[in-house]
Motif scaffolding. Structure first.
Motif, PDB file in Angstrom:
ATOM      1  N   VAL A  22       0.173   6.625   9.655  1.00 15.89           N
ATOM      2  CA  VAL A  22       0.907   5.524  10.267  1.00 15.89           C
ATOM      3  C   VAL A  22       0.186   4.256   9.837  1.00 15.89           C
ATOM      4  O   VAL A  22      -1.047   4.189   9.933  1.00 15.89           O
ATOM      5  N   TYR A  47      -1.305   0.781  10.216  1.00 15.18           N
ATOM      6  CA  TYR A  47      -1.784  -0.082  11.315  1.00 15.18           C
ATOM      7  C   TYR A  47      -2.154  -1.447  10.748  1.00 15.18           C
ATOM      8  O   TYR A  47      -2.433  -1.540   9.557  1.00 15.18           O
ATOM      9  N   GLY A  58      -8.690   0.078  -3.244  1.00 13.16           N
ATOM     10  CA  GLY A  58      -7.454   0.687  -2.735  1.00 13.16           C
ATOM     11  C   GLY A  58      -7.034   1.949  -3.480  1.00 13.16           C
ATOM     12  O   GLY A  58      -6.604   2.925  -2.861  1.00 13.16           O
ATOM     13  N   GLU A  98      -5.593  10.817   7.698  1.00 11.29           N
ATOM     14  CA  GLU A  98      -6.540   9.702   7.635  1.00 11.29           C
ATOM     15  C   GLU A  98      -7.791   9.933   8.478  1.00 11.29           C
ATOM     16  O   GLU A  98      -8.666   9.064   8.515  1.00 11.29           O
ATOM     17  N   TYR A 139       0.844  -1.196   0.000  1.00 13.81           N
ATOM     18  CA  TYR A 139       0.000   0.000   0.000  1.00 13.81           C
ATOM     19  C   TYR A 139       0.880   1.246   0.000  1.00 13.81           C
ATOM     20  O   TYR A 139       0.588   2.220  -0.717  1.00 13.81           O
ATOM     21  N   TRP A 194       2.267   1.801  -3.541  1.00 16.10           N
ATOM     22  CA  TRP A 194       1.270   2.431  -4.430  1.00 16.10           C
ATOM     23  C   TRP A 194       1.071   3.898  -4.075  1.00 16.10           C
ATOM     24  O   TRP A 194       0.898   4.737  -4.948  1.00 16.10           O
ATOM     25  N   SER A 203     -12.064  -4.172  -5.846  1.00 18.97           N
ATOM     26  CA  SER A 203     -11.162  -3.568  -4.863  1.00 18.97           C
ATOM     27  C   SER A 203     -11.355  -2.055  -4.873  1.00 18.97           C
ATOM     28  O   SER A 203     -11.922  -1.503  -5.827  1.00 18.97           O
TER      29      SER A 203
HETATM   30  N1  LIG Z   1      -3.338   3.593   8.605  1.00 21.69           N
HETATM   31  C1  LIG Z   1      -3.547   2.688   7.651  1.00 21.69           C
HETATM   32  N2  LIG Z   1      -4.325   2.971   6.611  1.00 21.69           N
HETATM   33  C2  LIG Z   1      -4.531   2.057   5.620  1.00 21.69           C
HETATM   34  O1  LIG Z   1      -5.269   2.351   4.665  1.00 21.69           O
HETATM   35  C3  LIG Z   1      -3.884   0.785   5.707  1.00 21.69           C
HETATM   36  C4  LIG Z   1      -3.064   0.559   6.819  1.00 21.69           C
HETATM   37  N3  LIG Z   1      -2.949   1.499   7.779  1.00 21.69           N
HETATM   38  N4  LIG Z   1      -2.391  -0.608   6.950  1.00 21.69           N
HETATM   39  C5  LIG Z   1      -2.331  -1.546   5.831  1.00 21.69           C
HETATM   40  C6  LIG Z   1      -3.620  -1.572   5.117  1.00 21.69           C
HETATM   41  C7  LIG Z   1      -3.623  -2.289   3.796  1.00 21.69           C
HETATM   42  N5  LIG Z   1      -4.298  -1.405   2.917  1.00 21.69           N
HETATM   43  C8  LIG Z   1      -4.761  -1.759   1.672  1.00 21.69           C
HETATM   44  C9  LIG Z   1      -5.146  -0.812   0.747  1.00 21.69           C
HETATM   45  C10 LIG Z   1      -5.604  -1.177  -0.484  1.00 21.69           C
HETATM   46  C11 LIG Z   1      -5.722  -2.493  -0.840  1.00 21.69           C
HETATM   47  C12 LIG Z   1      -6.228  -2.851  -2.171  1.00 21.69           C
HETATM   48  O2  LIG Z   1      -7.402  -2.961  -2.374  1.00 21.69           O
HETATM   49  N6  LIG Z   1      -5.308  -3.034  -3.157  1.00 21.69           N
HETATM   50  C13 LIG Z   1      -5.457  -3.351  -4.569  1.00 21.69           C
HETATM   51  C14 LIG Z   1      -5.988  -4.722  -4.846  1.00 21.69           C
HETATM   52  C15 LIG Z   1      -4.983  -5.835  -4.721  1.00 21.69           C
HETATM   53  C16 LIG Z   1      -3.977  -5.953  -5.817  1.00 21.69           C
HETATM   54  O3  LIG Z   1      -4.112  -5.365  -6.905  1.00 21.69           O
HETATM   55  O4  LIG Z   1      -3.034  -6.708  -5.580  1.00 21.69           O
HETATM   56  C17 LIG Z   1      -6.241  -2.332  -5.337  1.00 21.69           C
HETATM   57  O5  LIG Z   1      -7.210  -1.743  -4.842  1.00 21.69           O
HETATM   58  O6  LIG Z   1      -5.907  -2.056  -6.487  1.00 21.69           O
HETATM   59  C18 LIG Z   1      -5.330  -3.443   0.042  1.00 21.69           C
HETATM   60  C19 LIG Z   1      -4.843  -3.073   1.286  1.00 21.69           C
HETATM   61  C20 LIG Z   1      -4.437  -0.187   3.520  1.00 21.69           C
HETATM   62  N7  LIG Z   1      -4.016  -0.205   4.765  1.00 21.69           N
END
Ligand SMILES: Nc1nc(=O)c2c([nH]1)NC[C@@H]1CN(c3ccc(C(=O)N[C@@H](CCC(=O)O)C(=O)O)cc3)C=[N+]21
Ligand SMILES: NC(=O)C1=CN([C@@H]2O[C@H](COP(=O)(O)OP(=O)(O)OC[C@H]3O[C@@H](n4cnc5c(N)ncnc54)[C@H](O)[C@@H]3O)[C@@H](O)[C@H]2O)C=CC1
Length: 329
Positions: free
Chosen positions: A100, A102, A300, A126, A57, A60, A298
């Motif tokens: 940060v 989490y 993200g 956030e 993340y 990206w 998704s």
């Molecule tokens: N304070 C904080 N805020 C966060 O937002 C946060 C965090 N901590 N800790 C870690 C997790 C993990 N996270 C993700 C975000 C997007 C996708 C996601 O959906 N990703 C791809 C899909 C998967 C891929 O393409 O492999 C997408 O949307 O394109 C997953 C996981 C946010 N996080």
């Protein structure tokens, strides 16, 4: 005359499409920052765990920041050094916002909460500090009533899902602003303090009936009877489970952090709108396309676009920054 068979197709909407639209707005807003002291805002991100999804993340986020005219400063720190690193960033004028990743202390949520509160309100991109959450739960939009110049920050993932629902036209623009989900029934599977619970509250504050599901059971978030209550109300649904709420739901939003979990497709209504925000695929790929009218696999990328918008909002909330204050909603 032979009747034409309507193809039974589910529309798959990718986060990228929605994110591109939001990033175009971000670009336009950032153009208004040129010639001020903050022409290129800086986001500091703290990585203090070894979670591969947080690292991914962060990667990206860095790419999106840099492609769109922002600095992204990833700071990898030891857990035990995190508090001081956050305090330093609070006092560093070169940092416009910070986040940060989490969870950090997997068996001590209180300690994660403590770090969330250590982030200065003015840098909380956030929207996870108590004041931002309090305003969100109370449907209060400004930090400085009655002047109403400083917008309160909404949490990124919940706001990204709201933006996704707007894009899908689940929000009905015929209705008054703040009431555009009236009549909609939505299930949210996840009730974490950073994602599912704020999301349920936001959707209920916009008029939806929201079934909030976690491993302990089901709660319903509504605006109460009638459409006039200023903020949402919550009730436990004793003995209820997914099998009770999925057949009622126009929209199903899932964020369960597990590979094994799948929303039971057979319980979902024909033509429902299904959105996954977990890093795991919570819907059963081929089968869901036979059931849903719209499937968003998704979100993200939308979250990152919202993060950049929140960052500009933080800058605009500082009167001394001299940037325009009309950041789009
Ligand atoms: N304070 C904080 N805020 C966060 O937002 C946060 C965090 N901590 N800790 C870690 C997790 C993990 N996270 C993700 C975000 C997007 C996708 C996601 O959906 N990703 C791809 C899909 C998967 C891929 O393409 O492999 C997408 O949307 O394109 C997953 C996981 C946010 N996080
Ligand atoms: N798309 C995005 O922008 C973001 C995605 N994520 C992803 O979302 C997921 C959730 O993250 P968090 O909310 O932080 O996790 P969390 O672990 O804090 O919360 C998980 C929630 O799911 C519920 N749950 C777990 N198993 C369940 C089951 N079998 N049935 C019903 N409910 C169940 C739990 O009770 C809890 O409410 C993760 O995969 C994370 O990577 C997180 C942040 C942003």
């Amino acid at each position: 005359m032979a009747s034409q068979e309507v193809p039974k197709t589910c529309r798959v909407i990718l986060a990228d499409t929605i994110a591109k639209k939001l990033l175009a707005e971000v670009k336009e807003t950032l153009a208004g920052f040129q010639g001020t002291a903050v022409s290129k805002p800086t986001l500091a991100a703290f990585l203090a765990n070894d979670d591969p999804s947080a690292q991914q993340y962060a990667d990206w986020s860095k790419k999106t920041c840099e492609e769109n005219g922002f600095n992204f400063d990833l700071r990898k720190v030891d857990k035990e050094a995190l508090e001081e690193a956050v305090v330093e960033a609070n006092n560093d004028n070169a940092v416009d916002g910070m986040l940060v990743y989490y969870p950090i202390w997997r068996n001590n949520q209180q300690q994660d909460r403590y770090i969330q509160e250590t982030v200065a309100l003015s840098k909380d991109v956030e929207g996870l500090c108590h004041t931002h959450l309090f305003n969100m739960y109370h449907n209060t939009r400004f930090l400085d009533p009655p002047t109403n110049q400083k917008k309160s920050i909404l949490p990124c993932t919940p706001l990204a899902i709201v933006k996704t629902l707007e894009h899908l036209q689940i929000y009905n623009p015929i209705l008054a602003y703040g009431n555009r989900l009236f009549g909609k029934t939505i299930t949210v599977i996840n009730r974490s303090e950073v994602n599912g619970r704020p999301l349920a509250a936001l959707l209920a504050n916009d008029g939806a009936t929201v079934y909030s599901v976690d491993i302990t059971g089901v709660q319903v978030f509504t605006r109460g009877s009638g459409i006039r209550a200023p903020r949402h109300q919550v009730h436990d649904k004793e003995g209820w489970a997914l099998e009770n709420v999925l057949p009622l739901s126009d929209v199903v939003i899932s964020g369960v952090p597990s590979e094994a979990f799948k929303v039971p497709t057979e319980l979902i209504r024909d033509g429902a709108v299904c959105i996954n925000f977990s890093s795991y695929r919570n819907f059963d790929g081929p089968a869901i396309k036979e059931k849903a009218s719209i499937y968003v696999p998704s979100t993200g990328k939308v979250t990152i676009a919202v993060l950049l918008r929140n960052l500009m909002r933080l800058v605009a909330n500082r009167p001394q920054s001299g940037v325009p204050t009309d950041i789009p909603e």
